[in-house]
Design a protein around this motif. Sequence first.
Motif, PDB file in Angstrom:
ATOM      1  N   UNK A   1      -9.813  31.924   5.186  1.00  0.00           N
ATOM      2  CA  UNK A   1     -10.362  30.690   5.760  1.00  0.00           C
ATOM      3  C   UNK A   1      -9.260  29.868   6.420  1.00  0.00           C
ATOM      4  N   UNK A   2      -8.103  29.778   5.757  1.00  0.00           N
ATOM      5  CA  UNK A   2      -6.988  29.022   6.341  1.00  0.00           C
ATOM      6  C   UNK A   2      -6.529  29.680   7.645  1.00  0.00           C
ATOM      7  N   UNK A   3      -6.412  31.002   7.625  1.00  0.00           N
ATOM      8  CA  UNK A   3      -5.954  31.718   8.817  1.00  0.00           C
ATOM      9  C   UNK A   3      -6.984  31.615   9.938  1.00  0.00           C
ATOM     10  N   UNK A   4      -8.280  31.681   9.569  1.00  0.00           N
ATOM     11  CA  UNK A   4      -9.314  31.518  10.583  1.00  0.00           C
ATOM     12  C   UNK A   4      -9.268  30.156  11.246  1.00  0.00           C
ATOM     13  N   UNK A   5      -8.922  29.127  10.475  1.00  0.00           N
ATOM     14  CA  UNK A   5      -8.865  27.763  11.013  1.00  0.00           C
ATOM     15  C   UNK A   5      -7.568  27.493  11.765  1.00  0.00           C
ATOM     16  N   UNK A   6      -6.497  28.254  11.459  1.00  0.00           N
ATOM     17  CA  UNK A   6      -5.178  27.950  12.015  1.00  0.00           C
ATOM     18  C   UNK A   6      -4.571  29.063  12.861  1.00  0.00           C
TER      19      UNK A   6
ATOM     20  N   UNK B   1       7.441  48.445   3.450  1.00  0.00           N
ATOM     21  CA  UNK B   1       8.605  47.720   3.940  1.00  0.00           C
ATOM     22  C   UNK B   1       8.655  46.363   3.244  1.00  0.00           C
ATOM     23  N   UNK B   2       9.856  45.854   3.040  1.00  0.00           N
ATOM     24  CA  UNK B   2      10.031  44.500   2.527  1.00  0.00           C
ATOM     25  C   UNK B   2      10.319  43.587   3.703  1.00  0.00           C
ATOM     26  N   UNK B   3       9.398  42.670   3.963  1.00  0.00           N
ATOM     27  CA  UNK B   3       9.471  41.816   5.145  1.00  0.00           C
ATOM     28  C   UNK B   3       9.778  40.382   4.710  1.00  0.00           C
ATOM     29  N   UNK B   4      10.787  39.803   5.350  1.00  0.00           N
ATOM     30  CA  UNK B   4      11.180  38.421   5.039  1.00  0.00           C
ATOM     31  C   UNK B   4      10.216  37.460   5.721  1.00  0.00           C
ATOM     32  N   UNK B   5       9.532  36.634   4.934  1.00  0.00           N
ATOM     33  CA  UNK B   5       8.538  35.709   5.474  1.00  0.00           C
ATOM     34  C   UNK B   5       9.063  34.282   5.556  1.00  0.00           C
ATOM     35  N   UNK B   6      10.103  34.009   4.796  1.00  0.00           N
ATOM     36  CA  UNK B   6      10.859  32.762   4.924  1.00  0.00           C
ATOM     37  C   UNK B   6      12.234  33.068   4.344  1.00  0.00           C
ATOM     38  N   UNK B   7      13.236  32.243   4.611  1.00  0.00           N
ATOM     39  CA  UNK B   7      14.585  32.599   4.164  1.00  0.00           C
ATOM     40  C   UNK B   7      14.648  32.936   2.672  1.00  0.00           C
TER      41      UNK B   7
ATOM     42  N   UNK C   1       0.956  30.499   1.792  1.00  0.00           N
ATOM     43  CA  UNK C   1       0.349  31.829   1.713  1.00  0.00           C
ATOM     44  C   UNK C   1      -0.198  32.262   3.074  1.00  0.00           C
ATOM     45  N   UNK C   2      -0.822  31.333   3.787  1.00  0.00           N
ATOM     46  CA  UNK C   2      -1.330  31.668   5.114  1.00  0.00           C
ATOM     47  C   UNK C   2      -0.209  31.995   6.087  1.00  0.00           C
ATOM     48  N   UNK C   3       0.858  31.205   6.036  1.00  0.00           N
ATOM     49  CA  UNK C   3       1.990  31.470   6.923  1.00  0.00           C
ATOM     50  C   UNK C   3       2.714  32.754   6.558  1.00  0.00           C
ATOM     51  N   UNK C   4       2.683  33.142   5.267  1.00  0.00           N
ATOM     52  CA  UNK C   4       3.229  34.449   4.888  1.00  0.00           C
ATOM     53  C   UNK C   4       2.545  35.562   5.672  1.00  0.00           C
TER      54      UNK C   4
ATOM     55  N   UNK D   1       3.578  35.506   9.261  1.00  0.00           N
ATOM     56  CA  UNK D   1       4.956  35.979   9.411  1.00  0.00           C
ATOM     57  C   UNK D   1       5.029  37.502   9.372  1.00  0.00           C
ATOM     58  N   UNK D   2       4.191  38.113   8.553  1.00  0.00           N
ATOM     59  CA  UNK D   2       4.129  39.580   8.522  1.00  0.00           C
ATOM     60  C   UNK D   2       3.688  40.123   9.884  1.00  0.00           C
ATOM     61  N   UNK D   3       2.654  39.507  10.455  1.00  0.00           N
ATOM     62  CA  UNK D   3       2.188  39.947  11.775  1.00  0.00           C
ATOM     63  C   UNK D   3       3.285  39.792  12.825  1.00  0.00           C
ATOM     64  N   UNK D   4       4.007  38.674  12.763  1.00  0.00           N
ATOM     65  CA  UNK D   4       5.095  38.463  13.722  1.00  0.00           C
ATOM     66  C   UNK D   4       6.171  39.531  13.561  1.00  0.00           C
TER      67      UNK D   4
END
Length: 271
Positions: A107-112, A6-12, A78-81, A84-87
Amino acid sequence: MIGRIERIEVEPGVHLAVEVPQPSSKPVVMFSNSIGASMAMWDEVVSRISNQVRVLRYDTRGHGQSDVPAGPYTIEQLGNDALAILDALNIQRVVFCGLSLGGLMGLWIGANGGPRVAGLVLANTAPNFPPPSLWRERAATVRANGMAPLVAPTLDRWFTKSFQQHHPERTQELCKMIAATPVEGYAGCCEVLAASDLKPRLADISCPAQVICGVHDPSTPPARGEEIVAGIAGANMIVLDAAHISAVEAPEAFADVLAQFVSNAASITTS
């Protein structure tokens, strides 16, 4: 080998290619790739573990079948991407398995990411990748000359000569994967590696963490993995007989470590 995409929109206006996991009660493992790689780098591991977990793979922005927005990119993007996929898929909790750049994202995702992260598998990675000048120069070189000059040196960092000699067909597939990486996507991620330093955030990671290193890895040798273990309470480390892309070169051992970790993380988070 890759399932439904699937192609998922992660930001506009920015869509990423995502292999969507099949519905089941099994835990979800989200795989995140090295710079210069598509989700196909996980084929060997996925084929060995897909009966035990739900597989969620995706192509990093600027790579594979994902969109290629103009760089530079940031580790926060990249972490927010990934979040956003999980959301978008309504997935509440994952084990995040990242290699190299994907491990830095881990590491970024683990911290945030807080309770979204049941555990981290951090393979062939480090909290920073000095010197920054190396990555900025590589970004400039790729923008000027394309990916072709990088294929052979990248392959020699990624795999031992023995692997390349004994697996010529897979080696050729991986050569094509590197060469096909969009120039701006690769350069944008080089700039992530130049700018990111997550060492100060390691103490903020409280979920279970498993570090995987390659004994022959010239890019992130076991000493770099030890830095992560020293910074994350309770983290463990294992060293495999591989160079940088251990998920391809030592897939049996990698899959065994991952399966055991997922089993342990599930028991920890549900107890």
